[in-house]
Design a protein around this motif. Structure first.
Motif, mmCIF file in Angstrom:
data_model
loop_
_atom_site.group_PDB
_atom_site.id
_atom_site.type_symbol
_atom_site.label_atom_id
_atom_site.label_comp_id
_atom_site.label_asym_id
_atom_site.label_seq_id
_atom_site.Cartn_x
_atom_site.Cartn_y
_atom_site.Cartn_z
ATOM 1 N N VAL A 9 -82.500 25.134 18.991
ATOM 2 C CA VAL A 9 -82.000 25.347 17.634
ATOM 3 C C VAL A 9 -82.115 26.819 17.264
ATOM 4 N N SER A 10 -81.099 27.349 16.609
ATOM 5 C CA SER A 10 -81.161 28.711 16.095
ATOM 6 C C SER A 10 -82.165 28.792 14.953
ATOM 7 N N PRO A 11 -82.996 29.835 14.930
ATOM 8 C CA PRO A 11 -83.941 29.969 13.813
ATOM 9 C C PRO A 11 -83.258 30.190 12.478
ATOM 10 N N PHE A 12 -81.994 30.586 12.486
ATOM 11 C CA PHE A 12 -81.269 30.849 11.250
ATOM 12 C C PHE A 12 -80.473 29.638 10.754
ATOM 13 N N LYS A 13 -80.488 28.547 11.469
ATOM 14 C CA LYS A 13 -79.737 27.352 11.048
ATOM 15 C C LYS A 13 -80.342 26.795 9.770
ATOM 16 N N LEU A 14 -79.495 26.420 8.812
ATOM 17 C CA LEU A 14 -79.980 25.853 7.561
ATOM 18 C C LEU A 14 -80.557 24.457 7.800
ATOM 19 N N ALA A 15 -81.720 24.214 7.225
ATOM 20 C CA ALA A 15 -82.418 22.957 7.476
ATOM 21 C C ALA A 15 -81.601 21.751 7.045
ATOM 22 N N ALA A 16 -80.879 21.876 5.945
ATOM 23 C CA ALA A 16 -80.122 20.735 5.429
ATOM 24 C C ALA A 16 -78.864 20.435 6.243
ATOM 25 N N SER A 17 -78.506 21.304 7.182
ATOM 26 C CA SER A 17 -77.267 21.128 7.943
ATOM 27 C C SER A 17 -77.445 20.307 9.209
ATOM 28 N N PHE A 18 -78.669 19.856 9.497
ATOM 29 C CA PHE A 18 -78.913 19.090 10.709
ATOM 30 C C PHE A 18 -78.279 17.701 10.608
ATOM 31 N N ASP A 19 -77.608 17.271 11.685
ATOM 32 C CA ASP A 19 -77.119 15.895 11.703
ATOM 33 C C ASP A 19 -78.229 14.967 12.208
ATOM 34 N N GLY B 188 -81.805 18.428 1.785
ATOM 35 C CA GLY B 188 -81.662 19.280 0.611
ATOM 36 C C GLY B 188 -82.255 20.665 0.764
ATOM 37 N N GLU B 189 -82.877 20.979 1.903
ATOM 38 C CA GLU B 189 -83.464 22.307 2.127
ATOM 39 C C GLU B 189 -82.367 23.309 2.462
ATOM 40 N N ARG B 190 -82.167 24.282 1.595
ATOM 41 C CA ARG B 190 -81.123 25.277 1.829
ATOM 42 C C ARG B 190 -81.652 26.517 2.555
ATOM 43 N N ARG B 191 -82.893 26.474 2.947
ATOM 44 C CA ARG B 191 -83.467 27.612 3.673
ATOM 45 C C ARG B 191 -83.220 27.487 5.173
ATOM 46 N N GLN B 192 -83.387 28.604 5.882
ATOM 47 C CA GLN B 192 -83.293 28.584 7.337
ATOM 48 C C GLN B 192 -84.467 27.795 7.908
ATOM 49 N N ILE B 193 -84.224 27.104 9.024
ATOM 50 C CA ILE B 193 -85.217 26.207 9.585
ATOM 51 C C ILE B 193 -86.499 26.935 10.003
ATOM 52 N N LYS B 194 -86.377 28.170 10.440
ATOM 53 C CA LYS B 194 -87.578 28.940 10.813
ATOM 54 C C LYS B 194 -88.543 29.029 9.628
ATOM 55 N N GLY B 195 -88.028 29.361 8.448
ATOM 56 C CA GLY B 195 -88.868 29.481 7.266
ATOM 57 C C GLY B 195 -89.423 28.147 6.798
ATOM 58 N N VAL B 196 -88.644 27.085 6.957
ATOM 59 C CA VAL B 196 -89.111 25.762 6.546
ATOM 60 C C VAL B 196 -90.283 25.321 7.411
#
Length: 286
Positions: A188-198, A156-164
């Motif tokens: 992993v790209s630092p800009f990838k959305l956290a919730a998009s990980f499989d 459910g985290e819609r932020r980029q993974i770097k910020g999370v």
């Protein structure tokens, strides 16, 4: 900025050097450093130092029934001194923010470079009274921080993974440098959305978090406080190394700049060979 591995090494160092020693005095030398007034610093005088605990990037020194808690922030550091000058330091002169003096000689200084004074010291009866500690998320090296716990944090985290990864209320202790290192290790790209990980990506990144931090803690283990900064810098593979070759693939490490910080990454390892947009540079070129 000291992060979990360096703060853990400082905890070990202080645990060894303070155990059983009696505090003679604590001298605040910067107006901004002390964040609490009750109990006063004088309440620490004459009390024995006990175990030192770490909460994320916070250090908590048990002194008698009280705790001296510090957060070194971006430019703070702890300098151990076997002997201290006989002349008391003058407040407001240089980077010295606080001095702890031990009976029988020695102690440590808390220093802070630069003009942004963010180093913080608290005297509390319970470390959980410190707002920053009360808000902390789980420690990534704790036994309970397993793959399922990590997956639940990302869901459910819609932020980029770097910020999370840097959000202390989500995970305690990871800052700008080690988030870069973790993402590089996890490819992993630092800009990838956290919730998009499989499922597989969550597993791989969780392992990268644990392995990166454990390796850094191991490198720092047993080092004196004064050696930790150099050890941290030498162990970093991408953070702070823009323009240098990636140690994994040889591509050039790139950087993205923000208002008061920057991140580093490898395009080949992390973004499919595509450089990320540096928004600050793009605005300058317009």
């Amino acid at each position: 900025m000291p992060e979990l591995p360096e703060v853990e090494a400082l905890r070990e160092f202080l645990d060894e050097h303070l155990a059983g020693r009696v505090v003679e005095g604590v001298l605040p030398l910067a107006v901004s450093v002390l964040k609490t007034y009750d109990p006063p610093l004088t309440a620490l005088e004459g009390r024995p130092a006990g175990p030192v605990a770490r909460y994320g990037k916070f250090l908590a020194l048990r002194i008698g029934e009280l705790h001296l808690v510090t957060h070194l922030a971006r430019a703070g550091w702890l300098r151990w001194r076997e002997t201290l000058p006989a002349q008391p330091p003058r407040p407001g002169k240089g980077p010295l923010a606080l001095r702890l003096v031990l009976a029988g000689g020695g102690g440590f200084d808390l220093t802070e470079a630069g003009t942004q004074k963010r180093l913080a010291v608290y005297v509390v009866r319970d470390p959980q009274e410190v707002p920053g500690i009360a808000r902390l998320g789980p420690d990534p090296l704790a036994e309970g921080f397993d793959r399922e716990a990590f997956a639940a944090l990302l869901a459910g985290e819609r932020r980029q993974i770097k910020g999370v990864l840097r959000d202390q209320s989500v995970i305690a202790g990871i800052g700008n440098a080690y988030s870069d290192e973790i993402l590089h290790a996890g490819k992993v790209s630092p800009f990838k959305l956290a919730a998009s990980f499989d499922e597989e990506q969550v597993t791989h990144l969780h392992q990268a978090v644990r392995d990166t931090l454990r390796a850094a803690v191991e490198r720092a283990h047993g080092l004196a406080a004064g050696e930790l900064k150099a050890e941290k810098k030498s162990g970093l593979r991408v953070h702070g190394r823009a323009g240098e070759p990636c140690p994994v693939c040889g591509d050039t490490v790139r950087s993205v700049s923000f208002a008061d910080s920057s991140l580093q990454y490898c395009p080949t390892c992390q973004t499919g060979g595509k450089p990320l947009a540096d928004r600050r540079l793009s605005r300058l070129l317009k």
